[in-house]
Motif scaffolding. Sequence first.
Motif, mmCIF file in Angstrom:
data_model
loop_
_atom_site.group_PDB
_atom_site.id
_atom_site.type_symbol
_atom_site.label_atom_id
_atom_site.label_comp_id
_atom_site.label_asym_id
_atom_site.label_seq_id
_atom_site.Cartn_x
_atom_site.Cartn_y
_atom_site.Cartn_z
ATOM 1 N N GLY A 31 0.720 -1.347 -0.113
ATOM 2 C CA GLY A 31 0.176 -0.062 0.011
ATOM 3 C C GLY A 31 0.832 1.356 -0.025
ATOM 4 N N GLY A 32 2.121 1.172 0.475
ATOM 5 C CA GLY A 32 3.107 2.384 0.528
ATOM 6 C C GLY A 32 3.800 2.658 -0.864
ATOM 7 N N LEU A 33 3.597 1.807 -1.784
ATOM 8 C CA LEU A 33 4.249 1.823 -2.943
ATOM 9 C C LEU A 33 3.395 2.935 -4.050
ATOM 10 C CD1 LEU A 33 6.557 1.056 -4.942
ATOM 11 C CD2 LEU A 33 5.302 -0.746 -5.999
ATOM 12 N N THR A 34 4.165 3.980 -4.458
ATOM 13 C CA THR A 34 3.604 4.696 -5.685
ATOM 14 C C THR A 34 4.665 4.803 -6.654
ATOM 15 O OG1 THR A 34 4.486 6.691 -4.529
ATOM 16 C CG2 THR A 34 2.261 6.027 -3.640
ATOM 17 N N MET A 35 3.832 5.185 -7.782
ATOM 18 C CA MET A 35 4.844 5.458 -9.002
ATOM 19 C C MET A 35 5.778 6.683 -8.608
ATOM 20 S SD MET A 35 3.929 3.262 -11.377
ATOM 21 C CE MET A 35 4.260 3.897 -13.166
ATOM 22 N N GLU A 36 5.172 7.642 -7.990
ATOM 23 C CA GLU A 36 5.977 8.987 -7.539
ATOM 24 C C GLU A 36 7.011 8.634 -6.616
ATOM 25 O OE1 GLU A 36 1.899 10.312 -8.653
ATOM 26 O OE2 GLU A 36 2.869 8.677 -7.427
ATOM 27 N N GLY A 37 6.980 7.643 -5.779
ATOM 28 C CA GLY A 37 7.976 7.504 -4.854
ATOM 29 C C GLY A 37 9.023 6.421 -5.472
ATOM 30 N N ALA A 38 8.485 5.588 -6.269
ATOM 31 C CA ALA A 38 9.379 4.784 -7.037
ATOM 32 C C ALA A 38 10.419 5.509 -8.047
ATOM 33 C CB ALA A 38 8.716 3.488 -7.954
ATOM 34 N N ALA A 39 9.715 6.451 -8.775
ATOM 35 C CA ALA A 39 10.422 7.435 -9.598
ATOM 36 C C ALA A 39 11.342 8.165 -8.782
ATOM 37 C CB ALA A 39 9.524 8.237 -10.509
ATOM 38 N N ARG B 264 12.914 7.677 -5.841
ATOM 39 C CA ARG B 264 13.901 6.564 -5.204
ATOM 40 C C ARG B 264 14.841 6.301 -6.253
ATOM 41 N NH1 ARG B 264 14.085 3.133 -0.590
ATOM 42 N NH2 ARG B 264 12.541 4.643 0.154
ATOM 43 N N ALA B 265 14.461 6.037 -7.480
ATOM 44 C CA ALA B 265 15.248 5.629 -8.630
ATOM 45 C C ALA B 265 16.022 6.814 -9.385
ATOM 46 C CB ALA B 265 14.573 4.729 -9.618
ATOM 47 N N GLY B 266 15.778 7.907 -9.048
ATOM 48 C CA GLY B 266 16.451 8.950 -9.638
ATOM 49 C C GLY B 266 16.122 9.235 -11.065
ATOM 50 N N THR B 267 14.531 8.955 -11.051
ATOM 51 C CA THR B 267 14.404 9.349 -12.529
ATOM 52 C C THR B 267 12.652 9.784 -12.766
ATOM 53 O OG1 THR B 267 13.531 8.010 -14.762
ATOM 54 C CG2 THR B 267 12.938 6.879 -12.650
ATOM 55 N N SER B 268 11.944 9.779 -13.573
ATOM 56 C CA SER B 268 10.706 10.498 -13.520
ATOM 57 C C SER B 268 9.478 9.608 -13.713
ATOM 58 C CB SER B 268 10.635 11.551 -14.928
ATOM 59 O OG SER B 268 10.678 10.921 -15.955
ATOM 60 N N LYS B 269 8.473 10.182 -13.311
ATOM 61 C CA LYS B 269 7.192 9.125 -13.575
ATOM 62 C C LYS B 269 6.817 8.946 -15.124
ATOM 63 C CE LYS B 269 2.242 9.282 -11.983
ATOM 64 N NZ LYS B 269 1.110 9.799 -11.098
ATOM 65 N N ARG C 36 6.232 4.973 -19.346
ATOM 66 C CA ARG C 36 6.494 4.077 -20.782
ATOM 67 C C ARG C 36 6.825 2.529 -20.500
ATOM 68 N NH1 ARG C 36 8.822 9.263 -21.412
ATOM 69 N NH2 ARG C 36 11.004 8.624 -20.424
ATOM 70 N N ARG C 37 7.124 2.382 -19.335
ATOM 71 C CA ARG C 37 7.890 0.941 -19.012
ATOM 72 C C ARG C 37 6.758 0.085 -18.414
ATOM 73 N NH1 ARG C 37 12.039 4.224 -18.962
ATOM 74 N NH2 ARG C 37 14.085 3.212 -19.685
ATOM 75 N N TRP C 38 6.175 0.655 -17.153
ATOM 76 C CA TRP C 38 5.161 0.029 -16.349
ATOM 77 C C TRP C 38 3.935 0.902 -16.227
ATOM 78 C CZ3 TRP C 38 10.299 0.623 -14.746
ATOM 79 C CH2 TRP C 38 11.122 -0.431 -14.876
ATOM 80 N N PRO C 39 2.822 0.629 -16.780
ATOM 81 C CA PRO C 39 1.540 1.386 -16.698
ATOM 82 C C PRO C 39 1.062 1.860 -15.451
ATOM 83 C CG PRO C 39 0.948 -0.808 -17.603
ATOM 84 C CD PRO C 39 2.518 -0.753 -17.648
ATOM 85 N N THR C 40 1.514 0.901 -14.307
ATOM 86 C CA THR C 40 0.660 1.072 -13.161
ATOM 87 C C THR C 40 1.932 0.689 -11.835
ATOM 88 O OG1 THR C 40 -0.212 -1.060 -13.007
ATOM 89 C CG2 THR C 40 -1.623 0.654 -13.807
ATOM 90 N N ARG C 41 1.329 0.964 -10.541
ATOM 91 C CA ARG C 41 2.363 0.450 -9.694
ATOM 92 C C ARG C 41 2.155 -1.010 -9.454
ATOM 93 N NH1 ARG C 41 0.239 -0.368 -4.490
ATOM 94 N NH2 ARG C 41 -1.959 -0.531 -4.368
#
Length: 212
Positions: free
Chosen positions: A41-49, A51-56, A61-66
């Motif tokens: 529940g704590g995973l978001t696209m914004e958070g993953a981007a 943390r990885a140093g990239t953009s949402k 473009r790679r994964w449409p959803t979390r």
Amino acid sequence: MARSTTPAPDGPHRTGRPRDARIDDAVLRAVVEILNEAGYGGLTMEGAAARAGTSKPALRRRWPTRQHLVVAALARTVGTAPTPDTGCTHCDLIAGIGTIGAAFTTALGRRALPGLIADLAADPVLEREFLDTFFHPRRATTAAALQRGVARGDIRPDADVDLLLDMLASTTYYRVLFGHLPVTPGLAEDVVSVIMAGVATDRWRTVHEAHG
């Protein structure tokens, strides 16, 4: 003759410019870190981007959803490499099933898998991604190990391979989903021993007991 009806999946067809593997690696590492810290529940696209140093948009473009991110992280963590062929049927099966148990001792297990499975039921596209990216490749490589066991004369030729596949993996998945018992380091060996006791040939039993 034993055979499996499990389909051999074709990988998803992708077009356009090649993906940057460095971004993929950074994102999937970030997803696993966030799942360990905050759960499904704590995973978001914004958070993953972030943390990885990239953009949402790069993630989209790679994964449409979390949820697709979690599927990719699951496949990366558990792995889809072929079950090893050591010439020892029960050793191969233990090694193959053991990788599932080892991966599910992380947050990709109890804190992530139940939520992901629930989401699959309402999203056929996500379900297909899960089956093609993770489930079928894992199942196919274990099926190959069982078929090698039949060819060696270790497993009875009339054995139901699909049933054996379900039995081999189900104990780990059951414990991860319901949490009633732990996924222990020796679980894979215990499961394989029980299954081989039911489907092994007399030849295998004789050789196995001689070396036991």
